[in-house]
Design a protein around this motif. Structure first.
Motif, PDB file in Angstrom:
ATOM      1  N   VAL A   1       2.921   7.502  -4.309  1.00  0.00           N
ATOM      2  CA  VAL A   1       4.057   7.421  -5.275  1.00  0.00           C
ATOM      3  C   VAL A   1       3.730   8.277  -6.504  1.00  0.00           C
ATOM      4  CG1 VAL A   1       4.963   5.461  -6.997  1.00  0.00           C
ATOM      5  CG2 VAL A   1       4.420   4.844  -4.896  1.00  0.00           C
ATOM      6  N   THR A   2       4.597   8.865  -7.022  1.00  0.00           N
ATOM      7  CA  THR A   2       4.359  10.020  -8.150  1.00  0.00           C
ATOM      8  C   THR A   2       4.888   9.779  -9.516  1.00  0.00           C
ATOM      9  OG1 THR A   2       6.222  11.291  -7.200  1.00  0.00           O
ATOM     10  CG2 THR A   2       3.939  11.898  -6.210  1.00  0.00           C
ATOM     11  N   GLY A   3       6.090   8.804  -9.454  1.00  0.00           N
ATOM     12  CA  GLY A   3       6.953   8.628 -10.686  1.00  0.00           C
ATOM     13  C   GLY A   3       8.095   7.920 -10.218  1.00  0.00           C
ATOM     14  N   ARG A   4       8.998   8.059 -11.378  1.00  0.00           N
ATOM     15  CA  ARG A   4      10.166   7.370 -11.531  1.00  0.00           C
ATOM     16  C   ARG A   4      11.065   8.462 -11.800  1.00  0.00           C
ATOM     17  NH1 ARG A   4      12.418   2.835  -9.806  1.00  0.00           N
ATOM     18  NH2 ARG A   4      13.870   2.652 -11.781  1.00  0.00           N
TER      19      ARG A   4
ATOM     20  N   ALA B   1     -12.586  -3.095  -0.625  1.00  0.00           N
ATOM     21  CA  ALA B   1     -11.769  -4.245  -0.715  1.00  0.00           C
ATOM     22  C   ALA B   1     -10.511  -3.911  -1.798  1.00  0.00           C
ATOM     23  CB  ALA B   1     -12.421  -5.553  -1.639  1.00  0.00           C
ATOM     24  N   ALA B   2     -10.895  -2.708  -2.548  1.00  0.00           N
ATOM     25  CA  ALA B   2      -9.788  -2.337  -3.447  1.00  0.00           C
ATOM     26  C   ALA B   2      -8.571  -1.989  -2.461  1.00  0.00           C
ATOM     27  CB  ALA B   2     -10.304  -1.179  -4.154  1.00  0.00           C
ATOM     28  N   ALA B   3      -7.232  -2.391  -2.762  1.00  0.00           N
ATOM     29  CA  ALA B   3      -6.092  -2.258  -2.012  1.00  0.00           C
ATOM     30  C   ALA B   3      -4.868  -1.781  -2.715  1.00  0.00           C
ATOM     31  CB  ALA B   3      -5.753  -3.660  -1.073  1.00  0.00           C
ATOM     32  N   PRO B   4      -4.693  -0.556  -3.295  1.00  0.00           N
ATOM     33  CA  PRO B   4      -3.626  -0.264  -3.682  1.00  0.00           C
ATOM     34  C   PRO B   4      -2.271  -0.460  -3.141  1.00  0.00           C
ATOM     35  CG  PRO B   4      -5.175   1.508  -3.896  1.00  0.00           C
ATOM     36  CD  PRO B   4      -5.914   0.493  -2.764  1.00  0.00           C
ATOM     37  N   CYS B   5      -1.373  -0.910  -3.619  1.00  0.00           N
ATOM     38  CA  CYS B   5      -0.063  -1.409  -2.893  1.00  0.00           C
ATOM     39  C   CYS B   5       1.149  -0.880  -3.614  1.00  0.00           C
ATOM     40  CB  CYS B   5      -0.080  -2.705  -2.626  1.00  0.00           C
ATOM     41  SG  CYS B   5      -0.372  -3.967  -3.929  1.00  0.00           S
ATOM     42  N   TYR B   6       2.364  -0.894  -3.118  1.00  0.00           N
ATOM     43  CA  TYR B   6       3.443  -0.695  -3.701  1.00  0.00           C
ATOM     44  C   TYR B   6       4.741  -1.749  -3.465  1.00  0.00           C
ATOM     45  CZ  TYR B   6       8.151   1.597  -4.269  1.00  0.00           C
ATOM     46  OH  TYR B   6       9.267   1.948  -4.555  1.00  0.00           O
TER      47      TYR B   6
ATOM     48  N   THR C   1      11.820  -7.965  -2.577  1.00  0.00           N
ATOM     49  CA  THR C   1      11.172  -9.261  -2.756  1.00  0.00           C
ATOM     50  C   THR C   1       9.843  -8.975  -3.091  1.00  0.00           C
ATOM     51  OG1 THR C   1      12.244 -10.077  -0.763  1.00  0.00           O
ATOM     52  CG2 THR C   1      10.657 -11.432  -1.455  1.00  0.00           C
ATOM     53  N   LEU C   2       9.047  -8.429  -2.710  1.00  0.00           N
ATOM     54  CA  LEU C   2       7.718  -7.868  -3.550  1.00  0.00           C
ATOM     55  C   LEU C   2       7.003  -6.579  -2.473  1.00  0.00           C
ATOM     56  CD1 LEU C   2       5.540  -8.117  -5.396  1.00  0.00           C
ATOM     57  CD2 LEU C   2       4.400  -9.780  -3.942  1.00  0.00           C
ATOM     58  N   LEU C   3       6.363  -7.002  -1.542  1.00  0.00           N
ATOM     59  CA  LEU C   3       5.413  -5.902  -0.863  1.00  0.00           C
ATOM     60  C   LEU C   3       6.298  -5.128  -0.042  1.00  0.00           C
ATOM     61  CD1 LEU C   3       2.499  -4.897  -0.373  1.00  0.00           C
ATOM     62  CD2 LEU C   3       2.679  -6.253   2.049  1.00  0.00           C
ATOM     63  N   ALA C   4       6.151  -3.622  -0.151  1.00  0.00           N
ATOM     64  CA  ALA C   4       6.689  -2.672   0.732  1.00  0.00           C
ATOM     65  C   ALA C   4       5.678  -1.944   1.551  1.00  0.00           C
ATOM     66  CB  ALA C   4       7.664  -1.673  -0.065  1.00  0.00           C
ATOM     67  N   ALA C   5       4.564  -1.534   0.818  1.00  0.00           N
ATOM     68  CA  ALA C   5       3.380  -0.824   1.453  1.00  0.00           C
ATOM     69  C   ALA C   5       2.305  -1.245   0.716  1.00  0.00           C
ATOM     70  CB  ALA C   5       3.586   0.581   1.357  1.00  0.00           C
ATOM     71  N   GLY C   6       0.999  -1.136   1.316  1.00  0.00           N
ATOM     72  CA  GLY C   6      -0.240  -1.921   1.278  1.00  0.00           C
ATOM     73  C   GLY C   6      -1.392  -1.193   2.021  1.00  0.00           C
ATOM     74  N   HIS C   7      -2.413  -0.882   1.271  1.00  0.00           N
ATOM     75  CA  HIS C   7      -3.493  -0.006   1.764  1.00  0.00           C
ATOM     76  C   HIS C   7      -4.524  -0.951   2.084  1.00  0.00           C
ATOM     77  CE1 HIS C   7      -6.111   3.622   2.458  1.00  0.00           C
ATOM     78  NE2 HIS C   7      -7.169   2.526   1.728  1.00  0.00           N
ATOM     79  N   SER C   8      -5.433  -0.750   3.150  1.00  0.00           N
ATOM     80  CA  SER C   8      -6.642  -1.442   3.495  1.00  0.00           C
ATOM     81  C   SER C   8      -7.547  -0.517   3.580  1.00  0.00           C
ATOM     82  CB  SER C   8      -6.540  -2.551   4.380  1.00  0.00           C
ATOM     83  OG  SER C   8      -6.383  -1.973   5.766  1.00  0.00           O
ATOM     84  N   GLY C   9      -9.184  -0.699   3.267  1.00  0.00           N
ATOM     85  CA  GLY C   9     -10.061   0.034   3.625  1.00  0.00           C
ATOM     86  C   GLY C   9     -10.328   1.008   2.411  1.00  0.00           C
ATOM     87  N   VAL C  10     -11.172   1.727   2.407  1.00  0.00           N
ATOM     88  CA  VAL C  10     -11.641   2.562   1.358  1.00  0.00           C
ATOM     89  C   VAL C  10     -10.436   3.477   0.819  1.00  0.00           C
ATOM     90  CG1 VAL C  10     -12.973   4.674   0.421  1.00  0.00           C
ATOM     91  CG2 VAL C  10     -13.869   3.114   1.820  1.00  0.00           C
ATOM     92  N   PRO C  11     -10.127   3.211  -0.501  1.00  0.00           N
ATOM     93  CA  PRO C  11      -8.839   3.867  -0.946  1.00  0.00           C
ATOM     94  C   PRO C  11      -9.103   5.208  -0.698  1.00  0.00           C
ATOM     95  CG  PRO C  11      -9.751   2.452  -2.624  1.00  0.00           C
ATOM     96  CD  PRO C  11     -10.793   2.477  -1.585  1.00  0.00           C
TER      97      PRO C  11
END
Length: 627
Positions: free
Chosen positions: A450-453, A321-326, A332-342
Motif C-alpha cells: 500500500v502506497t497511499g490514498r 510474528a510481526a504481521a502487517p495487514c490491510y 468488513t475488516l481484513l483484505a490482506a495479511g502477511h505472515s512470516g518475516v515482514p
C-alpha cells in the motif's frame, strides 16, 4: 478455517449460543483494569445468558430491523449488549460514548443518519448524558436504557427471531475526514466470512488466546479481536485503550501473563512500546507465546517493525510474528495479511510520485515499503487506474479494488455513493462489481504493498507527493516532534498549491524555532519542496479518525479557519529572526523567516507519572472521529 461444531452457524447471532452449548464454562472474555488486575470475566454460558437478557430488553423497545445505538465504556457490558442486539434481530450501531457537548453533536449526526430508535448504555453514561439532552431533542426522543444496573428481564423472556446470513448485523460508521458520517452495512454473512478469513490467514484455532486494547466500537477491535475470538471459541483478554496509552507495557504484560498468541494494533501502538518501555521493564516480559502481532489501520513503517523486534527480542519476541495487514470497514475488516518475516521493498521515491515502480539509484532516493501480505481467502484484488478503470500493468501503482463475500452491503441509505464505491466495474470487460477502496498500491508476486490514498495525494508543480512520506520526514527531523502526529496538505496561495505541515510538539518544548527550522530543512532536503507554513500544535490535538488515521482534510480546515491549537508557527514572508531559522533558510536557498509563536491555549493534562505515554486526552483524539 471453520469452527468445529456439529453444525456451523448461519448467522453470527448463533456463534455464542453454539459455543455455550459446546463448553459453557470455558472463559470467553476477561477484562483488566489499568493496573493489570482482573476486574471481570464471562464464560460462554454466562455471556449467552447475559445476551439473552439484553435481547429481551431490546424487544420491549425495538422491533427487528430497527437501529439501536450502543454507548459503552471499555468493558464486558458492551459485548453482552452487542450480542443482545444480534439475538433480537435489531441493527447495532456502536459509537464512542460522549464526554463533551460537542460529542453529543457527533452522536446526533449518527442517530439522525441511522434513524435509531433506542440507546443501550451504562448508568454512569446515562446520568452524564441526560443533563445535556434538552439541547438535543433528537437524542432526547430516543428510548434510553442502562444495562448494567440490574432489573433486566429474565433470559427466558427473550423470543427468538428468524435471521439469515443476509440480515443486517450492524452499522460501522466510518470516520470520514469531514462532513456527515456514513454507515457501512455489515451483514451476518459478512462477519462470518471475515472472521473465517482472519483465522485462515494466520492459521488460528481454538487453542489460541487473544489479547487486545483496541476500542470495541471500531472494526479492528470488534471484528478482528472480539468476534474472531468467539468465532474460534477461545478466550480474549481485554483492557481499555486509555490504560494502554497511559502504560503501554500493560498490553505486553497481559500477553506474558495470559500466554497470548494473537494480538493487533495500529503502527503507533508498536512504536509507543518500542520507544516508551525501558530495557529493564522489557526484560521482565515473556513474549515467546506470541505467534501473530497484526499491524494495520494506518501505514506500516519498516522502522517501527525493526525497532519493536529489536527492543523485545530479549523477551522472546520473534520477528516473524510481526504481521502487517490491510483492511477497511467497507470490506468488513481484513483484505490482506502477511505472515512470516515482514517483506520489505525499496522503490524510487520520485518514480512512486508518477505511480511507477523503479529501483532506487541510491539510499537517499529510496522509499522503503512494507508488504501487507497476500490477499485473504475468497477475496479478489485488482490494481486499477482510478480514472480509466483499466487494470494496471505490472510495475504500476493504482487503486486497490476488492471483490468477495466480505465486501459489505454498501452505505446505509446512500444509494448513489454505494453505486459509486461498491459497484464499480472494469472498463471494457464490465467485470465486477468491485469495491473501490480509495487506497493506492501495487501487487508484487501476489503480495500487496500500500502506497497511499488517492484523495490525500499532494500535487505540487506536477509532482505527486505522498503526505505520509512528508509527515515521516517532519516528525523525525527534531526530537521534540511527536511520531504519528503530523499532517501534510496543500493550500492555494496566489494561484499555486503550497505545502503546509502541521506537527504536534512535546509539552514544555522551549526552542520551537529550532524545531520548525528542522522541519523546513528536512522537507526541502528530502523532497526539494519549500513549505509555505509550518505549524506546531499542542500534543494530542491533531484531528484523527476513530481508527487512528490522520484527518488531513480536517486539519487543513482548522488551519484555514485558524482553529488549530497553535504552540508556534512560521509562514513564508515573515521577518527573519533567530539563528536556527537562518540556518534552515540557508539550507533551502530561500530568505530566512522567524518562528512566530503564539499561545495555543492550555497545555492539557500532564503525561502519566510513569512516563510511559501521553495523557488520556491523547487516546480520546485517536478514538473519536471528527464528524
Amino acid at each position: 478455517m471453520t469452527i468445529d461444531h456439529s453444525r456451523e452457524p448461519s448467522t453470527f447471532a448463533e456463534v455464542v449460543g453454539l459455543q455455550a452449548l459446546r463448553h459453557a464454562d470455558h472463559p470467553a472474555c476477561f477484562f483488566l483494569a489499568g493496573d493489570g488486575t482482573e476486574t471481570g470475566r464471562l464464560s460462554y454460558g454466562e455471556l449467552d445468558r447475559a445476551s439473552r437478557s439484553v435481547a429481551a430488553l431490546v424487544q420491549e423497545i425495538a422491533s427487528p430491523g430497527d437501529r439501536v445505538l450502543l454507548l459503552y465504556p471499555p468493558g464486558l457490558d458492551f459485548i453482552a449488549a452487542f450480542f443482545g442486539c444480534l439475538y433480537a434481530g435489531v441493527v447495532a450501531v456502536p459509537a464512542y460514548p460522549p464526554k463533551q457537548n460537542r460529542h453529543l453533536l457527533r452522536l446526533q449526526a449518527i442517530v439522525a443518519d441511522a434513524d435509531a430508535c433506542a440507546v443501550l448504555t451504562t448508568g454512569d453514561i446515562l446520568g452524564r448524558v441526560s443533563r445535556g439532552l434538552d439541547e438535543h431533542p433528537r437524542l432526547a426522543g430516543l428510548a434510553w436504557r442502562a444495562t448494567d444496573r440490574g432489573g433486566l428481564p429474565q433470559e427466558d423472556a427473550f423470543r427468538p427471531v428468524p435471521l439469515t446470513g443476509d440480515t443486517l448485523a450492524f452499522l460501522q460508521y466510518t470516520s470520514g475526514s469531514t462532513g456527515q458520517p456514513k454507515g457501512v452495512m455489515v451483514s451476518h454473512y459478512n462477519l462470518l466470512c471475515n472472521c473465517d478469513m482472519i483465522c485462515s490467514q494466520w492459521n488460528l484455532s481454538e487453542n489460541d488466546r487473544i489479547v487486545s486494547w483496541l476500542p470495541a466500537f471500531h472494526d479492528m477491535g470488534l471484528i478482528g479481536m472480539i468476534l474472531t475470538a468467539f468465532y474460534l471459541g477461545t478466550s480474549i483478554v481485554l483492557m481499555a485503550p486509555v490504560s494502554f496509552i497511559q502504560r503501554p507495557i500493560l498490553w505486553l504484560e497481559a500477553i506474558s501473563r495470559y500466554r497470548g498468541t494473537f494480538t493487533a494494533a495500529p503502527n503507533f501502538g508498536y512504536e509507543l512500546c518500542a520507544h516508551k518501555i525501558t530495557d529493564e521493564a522489557a526484560a521482565s516480559l515473556d513474549l515467546s507465546s506470541l505467534r501473530v502481532a497484526a499491524n494495520g489501520s494506518e501505514p506500516v513503517r519498516a522502522s517501527t517493525l525493526a525497532a519493536f523486534a529489536e527492543r523485545f527480542a530479549p523477551a522472546g519476541f520473534r520477528p516473524e510474528a510481526a504481521a502487517p495487514c490491510y483492511g477497511l470497514a467497507e470490506a468488513t475488516l481484513l483484505a490482506a495479511g502477511h505472515s512470516g518475516v515482514p517483506e520489505l521493498r525499496s522503490a524510487d521515491r520520485a518514480a512512486l510520485e508518477r505511480h511507477e515502480l523503479l529501483e532506487p539509484a541510491d539510499e537517499a532516493s529510496a522509499a522503503e515499503l512494507v508488504s501487507c501480505g497476500p490477499v485473504a481467502d475468497r477475496t479478489r484484488m485488482a490494481i486499477v487506474h482510478p480514472d480509466t478503470r483499466e487494470v494496471c500493468p505490472d510495475g504500476t501503482v493504482g487503486e486497490i479494488w476488492l471483490s468477495g463475500p466480505s465486501v459489505a452491503l454498501g452505505y446505509w441509505r446512500r444509494p448513489e455513493v454505494t453505486a459509486e464505491v461498491f459497484q464499480a466495474t472494469l472498463a471494457g470487460s464490465g467485470d465486477g462489481p468491485f469495491l473501490r477502496t480509495g487506497d493506492l498500491g501495487f501487487l508484487n508476486e501476489g503480495r500487496l504493498f500500500v502506497t497511499g490514498r488517492i484523495k490525500d495525494l499532494i500535487l505540487i508543480r506536477g509532482r505527486n507527493l505522498y503526505p505520509q512520506d512528508l509527515e515521516l520526514v517532519s516528525e523525525r527531523s527534531h526530537p521534540a516532534l511527536l511520531p504519528g502526529a503530523s499532517a501534510a496538505f496543500t493550500v492555494e496561495i496566489a494561484g499555486q498549491e503550497r505545502l503546509v505541515v502541521v506537527q504536534e510538539v512535546a509539552r514544555h518544548t522551549k526552542d520551537t524555532g529550532e524545531a520548525m527550522a528542522s522541519i523546513r530543512r528536512a522537507v526541502f532536503q528530502e523532497y526539494d519542496v519549500s513549505p509555505y507554513a509550518v505549524v506546531l500544535i499542542r500534543q494530542s490535538s491533531l484531528p484523527k479518525t476513530s481508527s487512528g488515521k490522520i484527518q488531513r482534510r480536517a486539519a487543513r480546515a482548522e488551519f484555514l479557519e485558524d482553529q488549530l491549537t497553535v504552540v508556534a508557527q512560521w509562514r513564508e514572508g515573515e521577518e527573519t529572526s533567530g539563528s536556527e531559522q537562518a540556518e534552515a533558510a540557508a539550507g533551502m536557498g530561500i530568505p530566512a523567516a522567524p518562528a512566530a509563536g503564539r499561545p495555543g491555549g492550555e497545555t492539557g493534562r500532564s503525561e502519566a507519572e510513569n512516563g510511559n505515554g501521553p495523557a488520556p486526552a491523547a487516546i480520546e483524539r485517536w478514538l473519536t472521529a471528527e464528524l
